[in-house]
Design an enzyme around this catalytic site. Structure first.
Site, PDB file in Angstrom:
ATOM      1  N   HIS A  73      62.638   4.244 -71.048  1.00 19.99           N
ATOM      2  CA  HIS A  73      61.234   4.121 -71.491  1.00 19.99           C
ATOM      3  C   HIS A  73      61.630   4.889 -72.732  1.00 19.99           C
ATOM      4  O   HIS A  73      61.293   4.403 -73.905  1.00 19.99           O
ATOM      5  CB  HIS A  73      60.343   5.032 -70.853  1.00 19.99           C
ATOM      6  N   GLU A  74      62.374   6.153 -72.872  1.00 20.53           N
ATOM      7  CA  GLU A  74      62.485   6.912 -74.013  1.00 20.53           C
ATOM      8  C   GLU A  74      63.337   6.407 -75.030  1.00 20.53           C
ATOM      9  O   GLU A  74      63.345   6.113 -76.200  1.00 20.53           O
ATOM     10  CB  GLU A  74      62.957   8.069 -74.033  1.00 20.53           C
ATOM     11  N   HIS A  77      61.733   3.851 -77.116  1.00 25.61           N
ATOM     12  CA  HIS A  77      61.190   4.418 -78.261  1.00 25.61           C
ATOM     13  C   HIS A  77      62.267   4.429 -79.455  1.00 25.61           C
ATOM     14  O   HIS A  77      61.954   4.166 -80.491  1.00 25.61           O
ATOM     15  CB  HIS A  77      60.384   5.817 -78.089  1.00 25.61           C
TER      16      HIS A  77
HETATM   17 ZN   LIG Z   1      56.652   7.256 -74.221  1.00 19.88          ZN
END
Ligand SMILES: [Zn+2]
Length: 379
Positions: A73-74, A77
């Site tokens: 997830h990170e 980003h």
């Molecule tokens: Zn996030």
């Protein structure tokens, strides 16, 4: 995503696509809690007739899967941020998941929107992949494995849903901010509104925690309360950071320096340095200057390396360190850049140097003081 000031001393685990993946000390505690909650609660509840060892093994694998899912997830980003030329320092896993750390805030609403939504989309997609393997492999794979797959599908969707709550600085709050920013073209107003939402949601979580506690659910209560407190302080800190960015956007450090700077001659002894400078000014670093040329710095750290009995016979020039890169900035550097530099190198004072001459010193204390004066005037 968050400003990197939230962490004290994270441990670096490995590098992924050039991003350092770090772990905050708090995560070790959380990881143990997750393994326990899975092995003693979640899996036995869903599949009552497996052995104890199997539950613990499933707990460990489930926790590792969660850990990898958060990094995934990170990572998204960070990858999208990189596409928009935002410097990312790394990914830190801590209490409630992960944080992709930024040195600077995005310049445009669109960049913020794309960065913020990348994480939840990644979680939804990876959750769907786990779910597909679970449903296709259900007849062939061993039950403990399909259960772990089901858990990972579920937890990734929970992760996506939680992060999409419009409470800044959660991803959803950033999406909200980018929309408000786009709408009115005013970043600090947008941040203020989104951060208010974040603080309000934090308060709701704290109240939920109290309700849990009153109902006798100790772990749930503490969990909600900590999460709420964290969100509130993160919302406030992020807002402060944006205000600071705005206040100092076009202000060069030159405006904040104290003149003339306290400098030290290379000929004095370490004993004199201690008595006349360190004990009277309480600084940890002094520029060493001959005539008006900067030779380097002397730091209290370097002094500590020299045995006390040699202090009166050792001259300052023997412990000078070259600090032109680490402890110095150009007079035209924006204050916000200087602040980032201080944070990154854990310094509270920087020399302002031009053409090898020290023009002055800019300190964290002076910057904060100037910030509060400016805020008072602007309000
Ligand atoms: Zn996030």
């Amino acid at each position: 995503m968050a400003p990197k000031t939230l962490f004290s001393n994270p441990i670096t685990l490995f590098k992924l696509f050039g991003f350092a993946v770090r772990i905050d000390a708090s995560w070790i505690f959380i990881a143990l809690l997750v393994v326990w909650a899975l092995a003693a609660g979640f899996f036995p509840h869903r599949q009552p007739d497996l052995s104890q060892e199997t539950y613990w093994l499933m707990g460990v694998i489930g926790a590792l899967g969660l850990f990898a899912s958060i990094i995934f997830h990170e990572l998204w980003h960070s990858l999208v941020a990189r596409r928009f030329d935002l410097p990312m320092t790394g990914i830190t896993l801590f209490l409630f998941g992960g944080m992709a750390e930024m040195d600077e805030e995005p310049q445009r609403p669109m960049a913020e929107f794309a960065m913020a939504i990348a994480g939840p989309i990644a979680s939804i997609v990876i959750g769907a992949v786990f779910y597909l393997i679970y449903s296709w492999g259900g007849d062939y794979l061993p039950v403990p494995l399909t259960e772990v797959l089901w858990y990972l599908a579920f937890i990734n969707w929970v992760l996506a849903a939680f992060n999409l709550i419009p409470a800044y600085p959660l991803d959803g709050g950033r999406i909200l901010r980018s929309a408000l920013w786009r709408w009115k073209g005013d970043l600090s107003w947008a941040t203020h509104k989104a951060a208010n939402f974040g603080a309000g949601f934090g308060l709701v979580l704290i109240l939920l925690g109290v309700v849990h506690l009153l109902a006798g659910n100790l772990v749930g209560g503490i969990w909600h309360a900590i999460l709420g407190l964290f969100l509130r302080s993160a919302a406030q800190m992020s807002y402060q950071q944006v205000l600071m960015q705005e206040s100092f956007e076009d202000v060069p450090v030159l405006q904040l320096i104290k003149q003339p700077p306290v400098t030290v001659s290379p000929q004095i002894s370490i004993q004199e340095l201690i008595d006349d400078y360190v004990y009277s000014y309480h600084f940890k670093m002094f520029p060493v200057v001959e005539g008006d040329r900067l030779l380097g710095c002397v730091t209290t750290r370097a002094v500590k390396e020299i045995p006390r009995e040699q202090w009166s016979t050792t001259r300052v020039d023997s412990i000078i360190v070259d600090c032109a890169q680490t402890h110095a900035v150009d007079p035209h550097t924006p204050v916000t850049k200087a602040l980032n530099h201080m944070k990154k190198n854990d310094l509270s004072r920087l020399m302002v140097v031009e053409d090898g001459r020290v023009k002055g010193i800019v300190s964290l204390k002076d910057i904060l003081k100037a910030f509060s004066t400016r805020r008072e005037l602007e309000e």
